[in-house]
Design a protein around this motif. Sequence first.
Motif, PDB file in Angstrom:
ATOM      1  N   PRO A  20       0.695  -1.470  -0.003  1.00 16.08           N
ATOM      2  CA  PRO A  20       0.132  -0.091  -0.136  1.00 16.08           C
ATOM      3  C   PRO A  20       1.079   1.343  -0.239  1.00 16.08           C
ATOM      4  O   PRO A  20       1.932   1.408   0.617  1.00 16.08           O
ATOM      5  CB  PRO A  20      -0.432   0.095   1.780  1.00 16.08           C
ATOM      6  N   ASP A  21       0.718   2.140  -0.646  1.00 14.46           N
ATOM      7  CA  ASP A  21       0.981   3.624  -0.816  1.00 14.46           C
ATOM      8  C   ASP A  21       1.667   4.116   1.195  1.00 14.46           C
ATOM      9  O   ASP A  21      -0.245   3.942   1.718  1.00 14.46           O
ATOM     10  CB  ASP A  21       0.183   4.801  -1.463  1.00 14.46           C
ATOM     11  N   GLY A  22       2.129   4.758   1.740  1.00 14.02           N
ATOM     12  CA  GLY A  22       2.119   5.323   2.605  1.00 14.02           C
ATOM     13  C   GLY A  22       3.053   4.136   3.652  1.00 14.02           C
ATOM     14  O   GLY A  22       3.956   4.428   4.800  1.00 14.02           O
ATOM     15  N   PHE A  23       3.060   2.707   3.354  1.00 14.95           N
ATOM     16  CA  PHE A  23       3.702   1.643   4.539  1.00 14.95           C
ATOM     17  C   PHE A  23       4.542   1.983   4.005  1.00 14.95           C
ATOM     18  O   PHE A  23       5.418   1.208   5.431  1.00 14.95           O
ATOM     19  CB  PHE A  23       3.834   0.607   3.164  1.00 14.95           C
ATOM     20  N   TRP A  24       5.185   2.713   3.391  1.00 14.80           N
ATOM     21  CA  TRP A  24       7.411   2.796   3.898  1.00 14.80           C
ATOM     22  C   TRP A  24       7.482   3.486   5.282  1.00 14.80           C
ATOM     23  O   TRP A  24       8.635   3.459   5.317  1.00 14.80           O
ATOM     24  CB  TRP A  24       7.950   2.574   2.686  1.00 14.80           C
ATOM     25  N   ARG A  25       6.763   5.098   4.409  1.00 16.25           N
ATOM     26  CA  ARG A  25       6.851   5.937   5.982  1.00 16.25           C
ATOM     27  C   ARG A  25       5.962   4.905   7.346  1.00 16.25           C
ATOM     28  O   ARG A  25       6.859   5.229   8.635  1.00 16.25           O
ATOM     29  CB  ARG A  25       5.787   6.857   6.000  1.00 16.25           C
ATOM     30  N   LEU A  26       4.660   4.397   6.866  1.00 12.44           N
ATOM     31  CA  LEU A  26       4.572   4.051   8.593  1.00 12.44           C
ATOM     32  C   LEU A  26       4.974   2.724   9.343  1.00 12.44           C
ATOM     33  O   LEU A  26       5.109   2.935  10.498  1.00 12.44           O
ATOM     34  CB  LEU A  26       2.831   3.136   7.972  1.00 12.44           C
ATOM     35  N   ILE A  27       5.857   2.405   8.385  1.00  8.08           N
ATOM     36  CA  ILE A  27       6.543   1.371   9.235  1.00  8.08           C
ATOM     37  C   ILE A  27       7.551   1.842  10.374  1.00  8.08           C
ATOM     38  O   ILE A  27       8.463   1.292  11.420  1.00  8.08           O
ATOM     39  CB  ILE A  27       7.490   0.267   8.204  1.00  8.08           C
ATOM     40  N   LEU A  28       7.952   3.103  10.490  1.00 10.63           N
ATOM     41  CA  LEU A  28       8.651   3.333  11.150  1.00 10.63           C
ATOM     42  C   LEU A  28       7.659   3.834  12.759  1.00 10.63           C
ATOM     43  O   LEU A  28       8.557   3.424  13.553  1.00 10.63           O
ATOM     44  CB  LEU A  28       8.871   4.462  11.011  1.00 10.63           C
ATOM     45  N   ILE A  29       6.188   3.085  12.836  1.00  3.65           N
ATOM     46  CA  ILE A  29       5.993   3.229  14.272  1.00  3.65           C
ATOM     47  C   ILE A  29       5.670   1.899  14.525  1.00  3.65           C
ATOM     48  O   ILE A  29       5.377   1.691  13.414  1.00  3.65           O
ATOM     49  CB  ILE A  29       4.169   3.734  14.345  1.00  3.65           C
ATOM     50  N   PRO A  30       6.219   1.161  15.583  1.00  4.70           N
ATOM     51  CA  PRO A  30       6.974   0.437  15.795  1.00  4.70           C
ATOM     52  C   PRO A  30       4.961  -0.607  16.179  1.00  4.70           C
ATOM     53  O   PRO A  30       4.299   0.020  16.690  1.00  4.70           O
ATOM     54  CB  PRO A  30       7.026  -0.043  16.986  1.00  4.70           C
ATOM     55  N   SER A  31       5.009  -1.778  15.141  1.00  2.00           N
ATOM     56  CA  SER A  31       3.437  -2.501  16.076  1.00  2.00           C
ATOM     57  C   SER A  31       2.206  -2.293  15.242  1.00  2.00           C
ATOM     58  O   SER A  31       1.300  -1.878  16.796  1.00  2.00           O
ATOM     59  CB  SER A  31       3.672  -3.007  17.675  1.00  2.00           C
ATOM     60  N   MET A  32       2.178  -1.139  14.443  1.00  2.00           N
ATOM     61  CA  MET A  32       1.240  -0.882  14.311  1.00  2.00           C
ATOM     62  C   MET A  32       0.664  -1.062  13.093  1.00  2.00           C
ATOM     63  O   MET A  32       1.244  -1.160  11.586  1.00  2.00           O
ATOM     64  CB  MET A  32       1.565   0.869  14.231  1.00  2.00           C
ATOM     65  N   ILE A 199      13.152   6.057   5.981  1.00  2.00           N
ATOM     66  CA  ILE A 199      12.076   5.219   4.545  1.00  2.00           C
ATOM     67  C   ILE A 199      12.642   4.602   3.590  1.00  2.00           C
ATOM     68  O   ILE A 199      12.462   3.745   3.414  1.00  2.00           O
ATOM     69  CB  ILE A 199      11.763   6.435   4.710  1.00  2.00           C
ATOM     70  N   ASN A 200      13.655   5.771   3.119  1.00  2.00           N
ATOM     71  CA  ASN A 200      14.278   5.375   1.925  1.00  2.00           C
ATOM     72  C   ASN A 200      15.213   4.181   2.665  1.00  2.00           C
ATOM     73  O   ASN A 200      15.556   2.939   1.492  1.00  2.00           O
ATOM     74  CB  ASN A 200      15.283   5.990   1.632  1.00  2.00           C
ATOM     75  N   PHE A 201      15.988   4.000   3.739  1.00  2.00           N
ATOM     76  CA  PHE A 201      16.590   2.375   4.095  1.00  2.00           C
ATOM     77  C   PHE A 201      15.497   0.942   4.299  1.00  2.00           C
ATOM     78  O   PHE A 201      16.291   0.286   3.981  1.00  2.00           O
ATOM     79  CB  PHE A 201      17.282   2.911   5.631  1.00  2.00           C
ATOM     80  N   ALA A 202      14.450   1.685   5.120  1.00  2.00           N
ATOM     81  CA  ALA A 202      13.191   0.230   4.802  1.00  2.00           C
ATOM     82  C   ALA A 202      12.876  -0.182   3.305  1.00  2.00           C
ATOM     83  O   ALA A 202      12.779  -1.177   3.125  1.00  2.00           O
ATOM     84  CB  ALA A 202      11.681   0.506   5.578  1.00  2.00           C
ATOM     85  N   LYS A 203      12.608   0.784   2.783  1.00  2.00           N
ATOM     86  CA  LYS A 203      12.208   0.325   1.108  1.00  2.00           C
ATOM     87  C   LYS A 203      12.783  -0.923   0.072  1.00  2.00           C
ATOM     88  O   LYS A 203      12.682  -1.246   0.746  1.00  2.00           O
ATOM     89  CB  LYS A 203      11.620   1.823   1.317  1.00  2.00           C
ATOM     90  N   PHE A 204      14.814  -0.330   0.631  1.00  4.79           N
ATOM     91  CA  PHE A 204      15.580  -0.206  -0.980  1.00  4.79           C
ATOM     92  C   PHE A 204      15.774  -2.008   0.237  1.00  4.79           C
ATOM     93  O   PHE A 204      16.558  -2.490  -0.686  1.00  4.79           O
ATOM     94  CB  PHE A 204      16.353   0.897  -0.988  1.00  4.79           C
ATOM     95  N   THR A 205      15.867  -1.851   1.450  1.00  2.00           N
ATOM     96  CA  THR A 205      16.749  -2.945   2.380  1.00  2.00           C
ATOM     97  C   THR A 205      15.527  -3.691   2.272  1.00  2.00           C
ATOM     98  O   THR A 205      15.964  -5.437   1.773  1.00  2.00           O
ATOM     99  CB  THR A 205      16.897  -2.479   3.378  1.00  2.00           C
ATOM    100  N   PHE A 206      14.595  -3.511   1.593  1.00  2.00           N
ATOM    101  CA  PHE A 206      14.033  -4.937   1.760  1.00  2.00           C
ATOM    102  C   PHE A 206      12.953  -5.122   0.511  1.00  2.00           C
ATOM    103  O   PHE A 206      12.875  -6.548  -0.052  1.00  2.00           O
ATOM    104  CB  PHE A 206      11.930  -4.472   2.417  1.00  2.00           C
ATOM    105  N   LEU A 207      13.483  -4.309  -0.482  1.00  6.81           N
ATOM    106  CA  LEU A 207      13.243  -5.086  -1.645  1.00  6.81           C
ATOM    107  C   LEU A 207      15.072  -5.695  -2.573  1.00  6.81           C
ATOM    108  O   LEU A 207      14.534  -6.610  -3.310  1.00  6.81           O
ATOM    109  CB  LEU A 207      13.095  -4.167  -3.286  1.00  6.81           C
ATOM    110  N   GLU A 208      15.535  -5.606  -1.911  1.00  5.85           N
ATOM    111  CA  GLU A 208      17.139  -6.194  -2.399  1.00  5.85           C
ATOM    112  C   GLU A 208      16.741  -7.487  -1.458  1.00  5.85           C
ATOM    113  O   GLU A 208      17.399  -8.324  -2.006  1.00  5.85           O
ATOM    114  CB  GLU A 208      18.184  -5.513  -1.210  1.00  5.85           C
TER     115      GLU A 208
END
Length: 302
Positions: A20-32, A199-208
Amino acid sequence: MLEVTTQGRGKKATYTFMIPDGFWRLILIPSMSFREWGAEYLNILIEGKGVHKAEGGILVKFSSEIMKELAEKYKQDYESVKSTCRRIRDVLKENGYISMDDPSVAKSHRVKSKKTGEWMTGTYALMKDAEARAEWKNFFDIKLAHYQLIMPDAKTVPNYLIAAEASRIYRSDMARWLDVAYYRVAKRTYVSDNMTADINFAKFTFLETLDMGIVRNELERRQEQYKRMMAERMEREKRRKELEKSQIPSLKERKALQAQITQAVQTTYRRTRGMTPEEQESWDKMIEMTVGSIATEVDEEE
């Protein structure tokens, strides 16, 4: 996930999913859990959409106004949206991801209408913002002019001489002067470079790696580091304030100084001495910073 499809079976199966759009931003909030309004709230903060630019000035929205708009857009109970957004904001603040402490931060002088009891928007709101700024400038200009009667070379007035009066103006007098029901200052929220980097770390690391565990563990490590840095910064600020407080003259000395100023005003008066453009710019920034420091938390409407 918004959509998941599977081709094949077992170890040879291929899975396709949509994030979903916004997932990589919302991932900064633990257990949400993912909430569309939570993701959009983050988007509003990051992209500065809580600031409306118009001819004649800007209008900074309070968090409560943004939450109300999100509740209406997603047809959700306001308290539910508020709970989600407040949790997001609390985590962002405790990790230093967002800030309103920068003296140059954009501000709006907001008022509530006597008729509707609502925060005003549009041309009327911008007009009252301009009036409030003029009132504050007049207050500080007069105080400086009076102080310069006994301290001719002064470029500012000690905070301990005007703090109580400025606080009273902020909490009660300004609303009366502007002929409105309520007055407060809304300050824009700015995001830190750490937030953008994470945010950029989360997105690119998961895709890799396709390994969410790696992403979450590293974000947890970083956020613990941010909390330590925030605690150290708060401790330094606490010591600075304690030192500043220890250097304030005694009550007796302050009363004597105020009496000296009052006597000087009664016997003579002159306007604030002419300032160079650089001095005027510095003075105007001081006014903005002081008014901003008086302002309460923007989403606390008391």
